[in-house]
Design an enzyme around this catalytic site. Structure first.
Site, PDB file in Angstrom:
ATOM      1  N   SER A 102       0.871  -1.189   0.000  1.00 29.60           N
ATOM      2  CA  SER A 102       0.000   0.000   0.000  1.00 29.60           C
ATOM      3  C   SER A 102       0.898   1.227   0.000  1.00 29.60           C
ATOM      4  CB  SER A 102      -0.845  -0.016   1.283  1.00 29.60           C
ATOM      5  OG  SER A 102      -1.459   1.229   1.500  1.00 29.60           O
ATOM      6  N   TYR A 144      -1.824  -1.416  10.821  1.00 23.27           N
ATOM      7  CA  TYR A 144      -2.006  -1.585   9.366  1.00 23.27           C
ATOM      8  C   TYR A 144      -0.806  -1.013   8.618  1.00 23.27           C
ATOM      9  CZ  TYR A 144      -3.819  -1.374   4.637  1.00 23.27           C
ATOM     10  OH  TYR A 144      -3.956  -1.526   3.276  1.00 23.27           O
TER      11      TYR A 144
END
Ligand SMILES: NC(=O)c1ccc[n+]([C@@H]2O[C@H](COP(=O)([O-])OP(=O)(O)OC[C@H]3O[C@@H](n4cnc5c(N)ncnc54)[C@H](OP(=O)(O)O)[C@@H]3O)[C@@H](O)[C@H]2O)c1
Length: 253
Positions: free
Chosen positions: A138, A151
């Site tokens: 990401s 995360y």
């Protein structure tokens, strides 16, 4: 006959990987928990594109579920020419407020299962010419993320591991790529309680565009789809870490 194994194929980016590869006449193994969705997708793709699509329902938040995937591949004699480690999830909230169980489960899905599947399946991949691994990281991988600490940390791990493996395996017949999307249309934002954040309100990329770029550049170490995402990552390179982590926190408010 060779297969590409896709984790997290029941929704979002993983489902689009499946649809795109099937249209290219690629046989597939689809992995996720929601077996009903995988079975429907497999039937549709095999019918439409005349490819073989296997379904492997597994919970990658458990060591047993992850082990089931690699042992079923071995027991079935399925030869792989690609592995797409895409399954993952996030959650918005302070480290101390999110449950420890949910955050450990996030590490298990986003990191531990990815490491385990990659390690166990590399020998299988090496038997095919031109094999590849795409690990879905990401843009979160490039800085710390207050209010989504775990995360962001999981994605930093995936990026670092993928870059290292890109170098280790490039002469061993397996191309390894870290795909680093920004906000993308999928079920992710709802699952992560992020639909009302500045980040997602600023707009999302279609998963189709993300997947197109990922597949076209699957032999590149780091793939950042979309000009806005690329600019954000590159401007972050020249900014103090204090700024980039505070900006990440602001975007999640
Ligand atoms: N969308 C974004 O904005 C964005 C941005 C950057 C990176 N990413 C990354 O992209 C990847 C794909 O996410 P997405 O956006 O496509 O989200 P999504 O639509 O929510 O899809 C997530 C997929 O992961 C699977 N999954 C989640 N937990 C699992 C578990 N315990 N065991 C097996 N499979 C599991 C889900 O399947 P089941 O629920 O059926 O198990 C689903 O197929 C993730 O790694 C995510 O971190 C997304």
């Amino acid at each position: 006959m060779t297969y590409v194994l896709i984790t997290g194929a029941s929704a979002g980016i993983g489902e689009v990987f499946a649809r795109t590869l099937a249209a290219q006449k690629q046989n597939l193994i689809l992995v996720a928990r929601r077996e009903d969705r995988l079975v429907t997708l497999a039937a549709e793709l095999s019918e439409q594109h005349d490819v073989k699509v296997e379904v492997l329902a597994a919970d990658l938040a458990t060591a047993d579920g992850t082990e089931k995937v690699s042992s079923t591949v071995a027991a079935s004699g399925w030869k792989l020419n690609g592995l797409i480690n895409n399954a993952g999830f996030g959650d918005r909230g302070a480290f101390t407020e999110l449950s420890l169980e949910r955050q450990l489960s996030m590490i298990q899905v986003n990191v531990t299962s990815l490491v385990s599947l990659t390690w166990r399946l590399i020998p299988n991949l090496q038997e095919s010419t031109g094999a590849f691994i795409i690990n879905v990281a990401s843009t979160a991988a490039f800085q710390a993320g207050p209010k989504m600490a775990i995360y962001y940390a999981t994605k930093a791990f995936v990026l670092s591991l993928s870059e290292a493996l890109h170098e280790e395996l490039k002469d061993a017949g397996v191309a390894v790529s870290a795909l680093c999307p920004g906000a993308t249309e999928s079920e992710f934002a709802a699952e992560a309680h992020m639909t009302d954040t500045r980040l997602f309100k600023a707009g999302t990329m279609p998963a189709e565009a993300v997947v197109r770029k990922a597949l076209a550049r699957r032999r590149t170490a780091i793939v950042i789809p979309g000009l806005r995402n690329l600019l954000m990552v590159w401007s972050g390179k020249f900014s103090p870490r204090l700024i980039t982590r505070r900006l990440a926190g602001w975007l999640q408010a």
